[in-house]
Motif scaffolding. Structure first.
Motif, PDB file in Angstrom:
ATOM      1  N   UNK A 165       0.823  -1.214   0.000  1.00 38.35           N
ATOM      2  CA  UNK A 165       0.000   0.000   0.000  1.00 38.35           C
ATOM      3  C   UNK A 165       0.855   1.261   0.000  1.00 38.35           C
ATOM      4  N   UNK A 166       2.052   1.169   0.592  1.00 46.59           N
ATOM      5  CA  UNK A 166       2.939   2.335   0.654  1.00 46.59           C
ATOM      6  C   UNK A 166       3.781   2.507  -0.601  1.00 46.59           C
ATOM      7  N   UNK A 167       3.798   1.496  -1.461  1.00 41.82           N
ATOM      8  CA  UNK A 167       4.675   1.545  -2.640  1.00 41.82           C
ATOM      9  C   UNK A 167       3.902   2.078  -3.836  1.00 41.82           C
ATOM     10  N   UNK A 168       3.365   3.263  -3.688  1.00 39.31           N
ATOM     11  CA  UNK A 168       2.465   3.812  -4.713  1.00 39.31           C
ATOM     12  C   UNK A 168       3.189   4.268  -5.971  1.00 39.31           C
ATOM     13  N   UNK A 169       4.513   4.271  -5.949  1.00 42.71           N
ATOM     14  CA  UNK A 169       5.275   4.658  -7.146  1.00 42.71           C
ATOM     15  C   UNK A 169       5.615   3.472  -8.036  1.00 42.71           C
ATOM     16  N   UNK A 170       5.261   2.238  -7.588  1.00 41.94           N
ATOM     17  CA  UNK A 170       5.630   1.040  -8.338  1.00 41.94           C
ATOM     18  C   UNK A 170       5.067   1.064  -9.757  1.00 41.94           C
ATOM     19  N   UNK A 171       5.942   0.771 -10.715  1.00 41.00           N
ATOM     20  CA  UNK A 171       5.516   0.592 -12.106  1.00 41.00           C
ATOM     21  C   UNK A 171       5.744  -0.842 -12.578  1.00 41.00           C
ATOM     22  N   UNK A 172       6.657  -1.557 -11.901  1.00 40.76           N
ATOM     23  CA  UNK A 172       7.045  -2.910 -12.324  1.00 40.76           C
ATOM     24  C   UNK A 172       7.062  -3.794 -11.077  1.00 40.76           C
ATOM     25  N   UNK A 173       6.206  -4.836 -11.066  1.00 41.13           N
ATOM     26  CA  UNK A 173       6.137  -5.746  -9.925  1.00 41.13           C
ATOM     27  C   UNK A 173       6.178  -7.178 -10.422  1.00 41.13           C
ATOM     28  N   UNK A 174       7.232  -7.909 -10.049  1.00 46.71           N
ATOM     29  CA  UNK A 174       7.435  -9.283 -10.509  1.00 46.71           C
ATOM     30  C   UNK A 174       7.700 -10.176  -9.303  1.00 46.71           C
ATOM     31  N   UNK A 175       6.691 -11.000  -8.941  1.00 47.69           N
ATOM     32  CA  UNK A 175       6.795 -11.872  -7.764  1.00 47.69           C
ATOM     33  C   UNK A 175       6.480 -13.315  -8.114  1.00 47.69           C
ATOM     34  N   UNK A 176       6.532 -13.670  -9.383  1.00 52.74           N
ATOM     35  CA  UNK A 176       6.136 -15.005  -9.807  1.00 52.74           C
ATOM     36  C   UNK A 176       7.124 -16.088  -9.432  1.00 52.74           C
ATOM     37  N   UNK A 177       6.635 -17.330  -9.476  1.00 58.74           N
ATOM     38  CA  UNK A 177       7.464 -18.520  -9.257  1.00 58.74           C
ATOM     39  C   UNK A 177       8.106 -18.537  -7.873  1.00 58.74           C
ATOM     40  N   UNK A 178       7.319 -18.147  -6.879  1.00 63.22           N
ATOM     41  CA  UNK A 178       7.731 -18.228  -5.484  1.00 63.22           C
ATOM     42  C   UNK A 178       6.635 -18.975  -4.732  1.00 63.22           C
ATOM     43  N   UNK A 179       7.029 -19.941  -3.909  1.00 65.44           N
ATOM     44  CA  UNK A 179       6.043 -20.745  -3.190  1.00 65.44           C
ATOM     45  C   UNK A 179       5.668 -20.035  -1.893  1.00 65.44           C
ATOM     46  N   UNK A 180       4.837 -18.995  -2.022  1.00 61.42           N
ATOM     47  CA  UNK A 180       4.314 -18.324  -0.841  1.00 61.42           C
ATOM     48  C   UNK A 180       3.226 -19.181  -0.209  1.00 61.42           C
ATOM     49  N   UNK A 181       2.842 -18.825   1.023  1.00 58.46           N
ATOM     50  CA  UNK A 181       1.677 -19.460   1.626  1.00 58.46           C
ATOM     51  C   UNK A 181       0.444 -19.047   0.820  1.00 58.46           C
ATOM     52  N   UNK A 182      -0.506 -19.975   0.678  1.00 54.91           N
ATOM     53  CA  UNK A 182      -1.689 -19.701  -0.124  1.00 54.91           C
ATOM     54  C   UNK A 182      -2.429 -18.486   0.410  1.00 54.91           C
ATOM     55  N   UNK A 183      -2.866 -17.649  -0.503  1.00 54.84           N
ATOM     56  CA  UNK A 183      -3.602 -16.450  -0.113  1.00 54.84           C
ATOM     57  C   UNK A 183      -4.464 -16.009  -1.281  1.00 54.84           C
ATOM     58  N   UNK A 184      -5.502 -15.210  -1.027  1.00 51.01           N
ATOM     59  CA  UNK A 184      -6.281 -14.672  -2.134  1.00 51.01           C
ATOM     60  C   UNK A 184      -5.493 -13.605  -2.877  1.00 51.01           C
ATOM     61  N   UNK A 185      -6.038 -13.171  -3.997  1.00 50.62           N
ATOM     62  CA  UNK A 185      -5.381 -12.108  -4.752  1.00 50.62           C
ATOM     63  C   UNK A 185      -5.206 -10.891  -3.851  1.00 50.62           C
ATOM     64  N   UNK A 186      -3.990 -10.329  -3.746  1.00 45.94           N
ATOM     65  CA  UNK A 186      -3.747  -9.196  -2.841  1.00 45.94           C
ATOM     66  C   UNK A 186      -4.387  -7.914  -3.366  1.00 45.94           C
ATOM     67  N   UNK A 187      -5.443  -7.480  -2.703  1.00 45.30           N
ATOM     68  CA  UNK A 187      -6.179  -6.307  -3.184  1.00 45.30           C
ATOM     69  C   UNK A 187      -5.340  -5.039  -3.081  1.00 45.30           C
ATOM     70  N   UNK A 188      -4.260  -5.087  -2.279  1.00 41.79           N
ATOM     71  CA  UNK A 188      -3.387  -3.917  -2.185  1.00 41.79           C
ATOM     72  C   UNK A 188      -2.831  -3.526  -3.551  1.00 41.79           C
TER      73      UNK A 188
END
Length: 748
Positions: A165-188
């Motif tokens: 929520x604080x990273x409002x300047x983000x233009x490029x976000x790449x978090x794929x291929x990581x085994x995170x704990x299951x969660x819903x789509x992050x609405x942030x």
């Protein structure tokens, strides 16, 4: 002069000067130490990278370091440098002006400390494709970040979605291929309105894809594939007018394509394969810039728009495995269509991938189409009712062709004799047709060939020894033809050094077994692998990496079994149902990588070599229907993975050895040998005292452990299923429910 005037004209400039002086002083005296600590943590992995990092040099002259005009370090750029170690963020974040940290595609490990929060000037953080562990720390303090790339980085646990929520300047976000704990789509993420690149594939997200994505109007790339998303594609996705790539494949999506989907006219790549989408795809008729359209394995119905054939940028079209209706001019792919190929297909001159397999197409070989598609990398016409003779252009119409699949049709005549030098072909499958004549010698020009299957035809030839010059050939299948004669000793350049699977069964080969070839089949002597991967072809399709697995049908336990994927460690020799004679060579015992050995239904004589006890990876051995004599070697009790064993209908004598896997086989494994006695046969050995055959001197017996940790060997000891069945079961699990498994372990 008023106090306020004095402050504005005198004191404030002085404070600014002092502040600048202080920061400049820091860059000269204090930035060296953090960089040397960074060097100390990583330099052992690649000393050359840090050769310029010495106290005598200016920090701004260090390799990979960029400074601003004031001498502050603003960038550390060391991607793809084979760096290994734990990053010292307590040191890195002392560089107060650091804006860019780029360390992707290395071998960095360990966790990321909470000190990352002190890198408050960072605008770009790229740690992707590394081997980190633990959780990603809170990112809330990095409010200036514009680029965050952590894909394939090894992190696990919970991701700090709320900190986005604080990273409002983000233009490029790449978090794929990581085994995170299951969660819903992050609405942030829906609040990051400056995003143009969002990669969240294969990171354990589930639930529904929320409405609100349409508010990210700058998005050009959206990848959500290989997750557990369900429900419909959100309707407001049609607002993303700048989108050129949309990947939603291998989820559990339902419903239809959103109304207005055709307005996404910037789309170049759209892949929603492997879901449960339905309805008509008429919207795609407006996507005139599409280069790759992948909608296979869904539940789409109706007719396919004829406008597709007019798309002059189309390079890949795969829409098989649906429920389309109508004649072929309205479809491509695997359904129940009949009719002829539409002549308008010849307009698709940029096609790199053409799959019209698994249909009921009644036509002759489409030379009018194939010979004009010079960009083709993959041509699949398999499992149809195509007939006629192959056009001579097939061997040289496209220097880019990697995969040629024509199996299970009604083609006849001879195989084209002109296969060009410099060919890129890696897979040729002409099986289950009616081809006659000889196998063309010019196939030896296909120096990249890894897979050749001409089984179940009427080819009349001798053993194609000249294919032994293909140094990449892994799979050779010529079963059920009219091949004949003896297999002569190989010349020095024709040894099949990479052969994994050879099937010569159901032909008329004669003479002794080819001992000299066994001696040179080095790939069959290799046991295990560090990682599970499959034999497959990687092809481009407009720059998009895709994989086509090798498939094969082999005799197993008296039945024919189709393998949709072949593990790279799988090794098979099937010489059954020929006229081979003489002894089984002792050298067969050196092929320790073998999983299946079938020499049944020949006229082999002599003893069973005790050296076969060295084949500790063997899971299937069939020596039945020969003229073998003597005792069954006690060394075969060492075959702990053996799940199928058949020596029936020979001339074997003496007691059946007991122990381990040999205790699990029934009467039919030993029947038809009048001289055999002992369990499980009803014939008792009486007072006959059995003296085991002494250890075979060819090589010391040893048990070799399987590289797999999936429990197949445990199953084999109890019930004799082993690797062969395990692979089949594994395919069922991997192919649909866990596509990430194939991606991680199948493409290493």
């Amino acid at each position: 002069m008023s106090a306020d005037h004095f402050f504005r004209r005198g004191l404030r400039p002085l404070l600014v000067f002092l502040s600048f002086f202080s920061l400049t002083s820091f860059s000269k005296s204090d930035e060296l130490q953090p960089l040397l600590e960074f060097k100390s943590a990583l330099q052992k992995s690649n000393p050359n990278v840090f050769s310029s990092w010495t106290p005598g040099n200016s920090t701004c002259s260090f390799s990979g370091i960029v400074c601003n005009s004031n001498g502050f370090v603003t960038e550390i750029n060391l991607p793809q440098q084979n760096l290994s170690g734990i990053l010292p963020f307590d040191s890195i974040c002392k560089l107060q002006a650091l804006e860019k940290l780029s360390l992707g595609f290395n071998f960095l490990h360990g966790g990321i400390s909470e000190d990352l929060k002190n890198c408050t000037s960072l605008q770009q953080l790229d740690l992707g494709v590394n081997s980190f562990s633990g959780e990603v720390p809170d990112l809330s303090s990095l409010g200036k970040l514009k680029l965050l790339s952590l894909n394939t980085s090894g992190f696990s646990g919970q991701f700090p979605w709320r900190s986005l929520e604080n990273l409002t300047s983000l233009t490029f976000l790449s978090l794929g291929d990581i085994v995170f704990e299951e969660s819903p789509f992050p609405v942030e993420i829906l609040k990051l309105e400056k995003l143009y690149w969002l990669y969240l594939s294969n990171c354990s997200l589930g639930g529904r894809i929320p409405e609100g994505l349409g508010n990210l109007t700058l998005l050009e790339n959206l990848e959500l594939s290989c997750n557990q998303f369900s429900g419909e594609i959100p309707g407001d996705i049609v607002k993303l007018k700048n989108l050129w790539q949309l990947e939603l494949y291998f989820n559990f999506l339902t419903g239809t394509l959103p109304v207005g989907f055709g307005n996404l006219t910037s789309l170049v790549n759209f892949d929603a394969s492997g879901n449960s989408l339905q309805g008509n795809i008429s919207e795609v008729r407006l996507l005139k810039n599409i280069a790759s359209l992948q909608l296979y394995e869904n539940q789409f119905t109706g007719e396919i728009p004829e406008e597709l054939w007019e798309f002059n940028k189309l390079v890949a079209l795969a829409i098989y495995g649906n429920k389309f209706t109508g004649l072929l001019p309205q479809k491509l792919g695997s359904s129940q269509f009949q009719g002829q190929l539409p002549r308008s297909m010849a307009n698709c001159t940029l096609l790199e991938y053409l799959d019209i397999g698994n249909n009921q197409i009644n036509d002759t070989f489409p030379s009018w189409l194939v010979c004009n598609l010079h960009s083709l990398e993959v041509l699949d016409l398999s499992y149809n009712n195509l007939s006629g003779m192959l056009h001579p252009c097939l061997g040289n119409f496209s220097s880019r062709l990697s995969v040629l699949q024509l199996q299970s049709n009604n083609f006849h005549g001879t195989i084209p004799k002109t296969w060009a030098k410099g060919s890129n072909l890696r897979m040729i499958d002409l099986s289950e047709n009616q081809f006659q004549g000889e196998l063309p010698r010019s196939m030896a020009n296909c120096m990249m060939l890894e897979y050749l299957n001409v089984g179940n035809n009427q080819i009349n030839d001798t053993f194609p020894f000249w294919l032994g010059a293909l140094s990449q050939l892994k799979v050779l299948v010529v079963r059920s033809n009219v091949f004949q004669g003896a297999i002569k000793s190989p010349e020095i350049n024709y040894t099949f050094p990479e052969l994994h699977i050879i099937d010569l069964s159901q032909n008329s080969f004669s003479g002794i077994l080819p001992t000299k070839y066994f001696q040179h089949w080095n790939a069959m002597k290799v046991v295990g692998a560090k990682k599970l991967k499959y034999m497959e072809v990687n092809y481009g399709v407009g720059g998009l990496g895709r994989f086509i697995p090798f498939t094969i049908t082999l005799a197993n336990k008296g039945t024919m079994l189709k393998y949709e994927k072949i593990p790279d460690v799988f090794r098979v020799i099937d010489f059954s149902s020929n006229r081979f004679e003489g002894h089984i060579p002792e050298l067969v015992g050196s092929l320790k990588g073998l999983h299946s050995l079938n020499l049944s239904n020949n006229v082999l004589t002599g003893h069973i070599p005790p050296s076969l006890g060295n084949l500790t990876n063997l899971e299937s051995m069939d020596l039945s229907q020969n003229k073998l004599f003597g005792e069954i070697p006690a060394q075969l009790t060492q075959l702990f993975s053996l799940g199928y064993f058949n020596v029936s209908n020979n001339c074997l004598t003496g007691p059946i050895p007991r122990g381990n896997q040999l205790d699990t086989f029934q009467n039919n494994s030993f029947g038809g040998n009048l001289g055999l006695c002992g369990s499980p046969l009803s014939k008792k050995c009486g007072d006959f005292k059995y003296t085991p055959t002494p250890p075979y001197p060819f090589e010391e017996n040893q048990r070799l452990e399987s590289p797999f940790e999936f429990g197949w060997k445990v199953v084999a000891i109890g019930y004799g299923f082993g690797f062969v069945i395990g692979v089949v079961i594994g395919q069922i699990v991997i192919a649909r429910k866990y596509p990430w498994f194939v991606k991680i372990f199948g493409k290493m």
